[in-house]
Write a protein that holds these residues in place. Sequence first.
Motif, mmCIF file in Angstrom:
data_model
loop_
_atom_site.group_PDB
_atom_site.id
_atom_site.type_symbol
_atom_site.label_atom_id
_atom_site.label_comp_id
_atom_site.label_asym_id
_atom_site.label_seq_id
_atom_site.Cartn_x
_atom_site.Cartn_y
_atom_site.Cartn_z
ATOM 1 N N MET A 1 7.205 -18.719 3.566
ATOM 2 C CA MET A 1 6.574 -17.819 2.602
ATOM 3 C C MET A 1 7.334 -16.495 2.578
ATOM 4 S SD MET A 1 3.073 -16.764 4.671
ATOM 5 C CE MET A 1 2.767 -18.456 5.198
ATOM 6 N N PHE A 2 7.286 -15.850 1.423
ATOM 7 C CA PHE A 2 7.928 -14.550 1.249
ATOM 8 C C PHE A 2 6.816 -13.542 0.964
ATOM 9 C CE2 PHE A 2 10.010 -11.075 -0.873
ATOM 10 C CZ PHE A 2 11.269 -10.996 -0.284
ATOM 11 N N PHE A 3 6.755 -12.487 1.790
ATOM 12 C CA PHE A 3 5.702 -11.485 1.676
ATOM 13 C C PHE A 3 6.124 -10.326 0.786
ATOM 14 C CE2 PHE A 3 3.984 -12.877 5.979
ATOM 15 C CZ PHE A 3 2.792 -13.356 5.463
ATOM 16 N N SER A 4 5.208 -9.896 -0.061
ATOM 17 C CA SER A 4 5.333 -8.617 -0.754
ATOM 18 C C SER A 4 4.195 -7.735 -0.258
ATOM 19 C CB SER A 4 5.233 -8.793 -2.277
ATOM 20 O OG SER A 4 6.356 -9.470 -2.787
ATOM 21 N N VAL A 5 4.539 -6.682 0.459
ATOM 22 C CA VAL A 5 3.542 -5.751 0.981
ATOM 23 C C VAL A 5 3.336 -4.663 -0.064
ATOM 24 C CG1 VAL A 5 2.873 -4.251 2.895
ATOM 25 C CG2 VAL A 5 4.378 -6.221 3.320
ATOM 26 N N VAL A 6 2.188 -4.694 -0.715
ATOM 27 C CA VAL A 6 1.897 -3.760 -1.808
ATOM 28 C C VAL A 6 1.120 -2.562 -1.256
ATOM 29 C CG1 VAL A 6 0.660 -3.449 -3.987
ATOM 30 C CG2 VAL A 6 1.945 -5.566 -3.548
ATOM 31 N N ILE A 7 1.686 -1.364 -1.492
ATOM 32 C CA ILE A 7 1.097 -0.140 -0.951
ATOM 33 C C ILE A 7 0.953 0.900 -2.061
ATOM 34 C CG2 ILE A 7 1.285 1.665 0.806
ATOM 35 C CD1 ILE A 7 3.294 -0.091 2.277
ATOM 36 N N PRO A 8 -0.277 1.214 -2.479
ATOM 37 C CA PRO A 8 -0.460 2.356 -3.386
ATOM 38 C C PRO A 8 -0.477 3.640 -2.560
ATOM 39 C CG PRO A 8 -2.573 1.329 -2.942
ATOM 40 C CD PRO A 8 -1.541 0.530 -2.182
ATOM 41 N N THR A 9 0.064 4.712 -3.102
ATOM 42 C CA THR A 9 0.044 5.972 -2.349
ATOM 43 C C THR A 9 -0.166 7.141 -3.291
ATOM 44 O OG1 THR A 9 1.192 7.263 -0.650
ATOM 45 C CG2 THR A 9 2.545 6.400 -2.457
ATOM 46 N N TYR A 10 -0.801 8.175 -2.768
ATOM 47 C CA TYR A 10 -1.044 9.396 -3.545
ATOM 48 C C TYR A 10 -1.107 10.578 -2.581
ATOM 49 C CZ TYR A 10 -3.219 12.790 -6.681
ATOM 50 O OH TYR A 10 -3.491 13.911 -7.428
ATOM 51 N N ASN A 11 -0.055 11.369 -2.558
ATOM 52 C CA ASN A 11 0.014 12.590 -1.745
ATOM 53 C C ASN A 11 -0.255 12.341 -0.261
ATOM 54 O OD1 ASN A 11 0.644 14.076 -4.010
ATOM 55 N ND2 ASN A 11 -1.436 14.835 -4.340
ATOM 56 N N ARG A 12 0.454 11.368 0.298
ATOM 57 C CA ARG A 12 0.292 11.055 1.720
ATOM 58 C C ARG A 12 1.645 10.975 2.441
ATOM 59 N NH1 ARG A 12 -4.344 6.298 1.529
ATOM 60 N NH2 ARG A 12 -6.170 7.671 1.529
ATOM 61 N N LYS A 13 2.594 11.785 2.016
ATOM 62 C CA LYS A 13 3.964 11.674 2.512
ATOM 63 C C LYS A 13 4.088 11.678 4.032
ATOM 64 C CE LYS A 13 6.810 14.965 1.241
ATOM 65 N NZ LYS A 13 7.273 15.696 2.426
ATOM 66 N N PRO A 14 3.425 12.561 4.793
ATOM 67 C CA PRO A 14 3.629 12.572 6.246
ATOM 68 C C PRO A 14 3.259 11.250 6.932
ATOM 69 C CG PRO A 14 2.629 14.628 5.532
ATOM 70 C CD PRO A 14 2.583 13.704 4.355
ATOM 71 N N ALA A 74 -5.218 0.322 -10.489
ATOM 72 C CA ALA A 74 -4.060 0.195 -11.380
ATOM 73 C C ALA A 74 -2.766 0.150 -10.581
ATOM 74 C CB ALA A 74 -4.028 1.351 -12.372
ATOM 75 N N ALA A 75 -2.689 0.928 -9.505
ATOM 76 C CA ALA A 75 -1.479 0.948 -8.677
ATOM 77 C C ALA A 75 -1.249 -0.405 -8.008
ATOM 78 C CB ALA A 75 -1.577 2.049 -7.630
ATOM 79 N N ARG A 76 -2.296 -1.003 -7.490
ATOM 80 C CA ARG A 76 -2.143 -2.319 -6.856
ATOM 81 C C ARG A 76 -1.767 -3.378 -7.891
ATOM 82 N NH1 ARG A 76 -7.087 -0.717 -4.012
ATOM 83 N NH2 ARG A 76 -6.483 0.099 -1.964
ATOM 84 N N ASN A 77 -2.342 -3.297 -9.077
ATOM 85 C CA ASN A 77 -1.972 -4.254 -10.125
ATOM 86 C C ASN A 77 -0.493 -4.153 -10.470
ATOM 87 O OD1 ASN A 77 -4.562 -5.210 -10.263
ATOM 88 N ND2 ASN A 77 -5.061 -4.260 -12.222
ATOM 89 N N LEU A 78 0.012 -2.925 -10.588
ATOM 90 C CA LEU A 78 1.431 -2.730 -10.875
ATOM 91 C C LEU A 78 2.275 -3.299 -9.733
ATOM 92 C CD1 LEU A 78 3.772 -1.595 -12.513
ATOM 93 C CD2 LEU A 78 3.372 0.643 -11.431
ATOM 94 N N GLY A 79 1.809 -3.093 -8.485
ATOM 95 C CA GLY A 79 2.530 -3.630 -7.346
ATOM 96 C C GLY A 79 2.620 -5.144 -7.377
ATOM 97 N N VAL A 80 1.527 -5.797 -7.726
ATOM 98 C CA VAL A 80 1.525 -7.263 -7.814
ATOM 99 C C VAL A 80 2.441 -7.731 -8.940
ATOM 100 C CG1 VAL A 80 0.105 -9.314 -8.266
ATOM 101 C CG2 VAL A 80 -0.776 -7.477 -6.802
ATOM 102 N N GLU A 81 2.369 -7.049 -10.078
ATOM 103 C CA GLU A 81 3.204 -7.424 -11.224
ATOM 104 C C GLU A 81 4.692 -7.312 -10.903
ATOM 105 O OE1 GLU A 81 1.792 -4.774 -14.178
ATOM 106 O OE2 GLU A 81 -0.175 -5.748 -14.354
#
Length: 311
Positions: A1-14, A74-81
């Motif tokens: 299997m090939f994994f795609s780790v989908v991560i939404p982020t918003y102002n969490r740089k550190p 919406a961010a997770r949907n874009l990640g899956v797409e």
Amino acid sequence: MFFSVVIPTYNRKPILEKCLRALEQQQIDASLVTGYEIVLVDDGSTDGTLEWLKQHSEFPHVRSHLQNHQGAAAARNLGVEQAKGDTIIFIDSDLVVTENFLQAHAEALVQGQQQLGSDRIFTYGAVINTCNFEDPTSEPYKITDFSAAYFATGNVAIARKWLEKSGLFDTRFKQYGWEDLELGVRLKQLGLKLIKCPQAVGYHWHPPFALEQIPKLIDQEIQRGKMGVLFYQKHPTWDVRMMIQMTWLHRILWGVLSIGGQLNERTLAPLLQWLINQGKPKLALEIARIFLNWYNVQGVYAAYAEAQQKT
């Protein structure tokens, strides 16, 4: 299997830096996991997240995408797409994983499929909450880390085809809360089974509780109430009412514990600050949940009344 780790982020740089570095250190068995990618979706951050990422070349597995601020659904949907993998792993950008994280999910998926004789499964890893920014993975498991959620995107692996068959996340969930559990209801209707995977550990970092956080926490509870009503409108069942705390039981419980709202952020502030000064911010937060839950219940009923007026 090939994994795609989908991560939404918003102002969490550190903390995102620690999250990505941990994912780059994965130890995998090539006979089971052919490879993996990290699909990072920046939900309109204003802290220079993508600019920072462009300046660092030590993240070869990361592919980044940018969208206007639309929320985690919406961010997770874009990640899956945009994902290339047949299997999707969802984590949050403030989660730091161990080096066997991907391997543990892979083994649990294979074992679960063999035991159940079906591929209608997904794995749910362990999430341990921590305030330790310097060494988040040193935090021990606590009883408060237990979760009875069926599908929560803090640490879950699922075949991409089931996400697509379910219709992905409902992007009407633009505010805080419930978009993942709502998708979970649809996955359950498709007959998917949850496989617990405690070996796939993620350490969920958040700053130590301080009084300055209270306005934001109250706002999140009010948002969660509004999104809870949307959840209930889509799935008007008793189970959902219990989840979103839209029952007389919850109204009475938090009403009594907060003495009708008299125990609130103002009246409890001296006690909370004293506990924080004593080095007990976790206990202070648990006490603060008395009025935070009261705000949530009030928010649920206010949003439901508003929705009823519109119909």
